[in-house]
Write a protein that holds these residues in place. Sequence first.
Motif: not given
Length: 556
Positions: A153-165
């Motif tokens: 709970a409260g932890v979100m995935p960063v989708p594959a093939g995406h850029l986190l800024m």
Amino acid sequence: MHWFGGGSSGAPVPEGAHLVWSDPPLWVVGPCPERRVKTVQRDGVQLAVLGPCGADEVELERAMSARDLASAAGLWAGSYTVVRHRRGRDEVEILTDPAGGCPLYRVSTADGTVWGSSSRALAGLAGQQVDTEWLGAFLADKQSPLPGRSSWAGVMPVPAGHLLMLTREGAASVTPWWQPSRRSYEEAVSLVSELLADGVQTRVEGVAVSADLAGTDSTTVAVLAAQHGRVLALTAHPEAVTWGGDMRYARQLRHPSIEHLHFPLGRAHLPFATTTTVLPPTDEPAPSSGLWPMLSEQLLSVAAQGATCHLTGDGGDNLFMAPPTHLADLARRGRMFRLAHDAMAWAQLRRVSPWPLLRSALRRDTRGLARPWLERPAWLLAPAVEAPSHPDGADAALLADVRGAAHSTHQDVQLAAALGIELSNPYFDGALLDAVVSVPAPDRFTVCRYKPLLVDAIGPLLPEAHRLRSTKGVFAGDFHRGARENLSRLLALADGRLAETGLIDPRPLRAAIHRLGLGVESVWPPILAALTAEMWLGAVASTAPTAWVPVSEVAR
């Protein structure tokens, strides 16, 4: 456990971390080989590549100054995360791989965003509570749990093939950077050959290597690794059977750098058997939890002979032996003759009726084409959640399948790491996925040849018997026997934490387990999901959460 992460300036850092740089913080935790962390710093720009990656110094320098980080660094050989910080712009770019073989997560805190490669570690910042809605969706369909949620709970995935800024102030944004390319079959064959060889090379150079030696996928990886040094190749077989099946093919492979190791399987290695090697905690339920007695002893046996990196063929089936989801594409394009031909051929091969295939194709139901057996288990009490939409077409279905398998197999990587072994899966490399999915789906599919794109790409590396092989080992009998001989343990799992939380009704689950013990033909995936989830809950309950401290308390 080895993992890595970072955050906004002023964000907390896990206790015991080693700082790669401090502002904004980037760290690694646990034993990490130097070759798995490449860094370049110059003119106010910091670049780090974490994970197996084939980029050389010239490519790293180019990525430092590139206007678009993804175009410069997104499709190198390997499975990795790229982090770039440019002081003049006061932002951090974190690039995820297209296949999801190196999953990332993020959590929001009062001090800004923190991201990392372990959701369980990040859960220490978010209350350390399992997300029961996610777990209920996992039990309903372990390949398609809730999108945008993790097991914590409260932890979100960063989708594959995406850029986190990330900005200095702690704001975060996520945008896609990758779209499948388009190539001819001939172009893709050449690229698959190059990328698979490079992906293996970047994992094995300078280390002691072991590998599975079983089906076409693992044998290909073992032969590619042997081009760079000695490989300890392991083939598992029933202890009373020394010929036939995988053993037959393993004996036909002769390479001066491959040392064969036979691993006889006895009662102690059956699925669900008890073992003195405790199941380690992982981010999510690990697919090999039920096989831990066998897997742990295999890994310990190669470690005893000096291996530190173990290669597998996981992901080869997902990439090169997809179900007939292309039938939906043929229906969409009005290619009815090819649709009827391929449906009839597949039905004859699988000894099933073609009519369900044709109905699913005409409805554009790729999920029905891929997994016609999928239905809600009778023992599942978790509230039904809105299922993710069907993948739109064969390409989307392939992406979803590969990413789901890569994400799941990462939990096995964590299991192996607890034993001091780096488990590596070259078939989950993002650049390799891009090469495969670039081929039009109907060209990737045939019932006339086994994994044609892979076999055409590897050329003469394998003996003819391996190139012509059209079957692979199955272990359904071992699972039935394991259920029978360890019935009391499985029944106890059915009455465990999942039942206490009200996610399952243990009575129909126990009945299903009894049928397994009797050898009755069963749909295994939902039962295995429940058993592995129960084992996972027990493992994480006995582990203290990750402690977090100010960055000033961590040494560089």
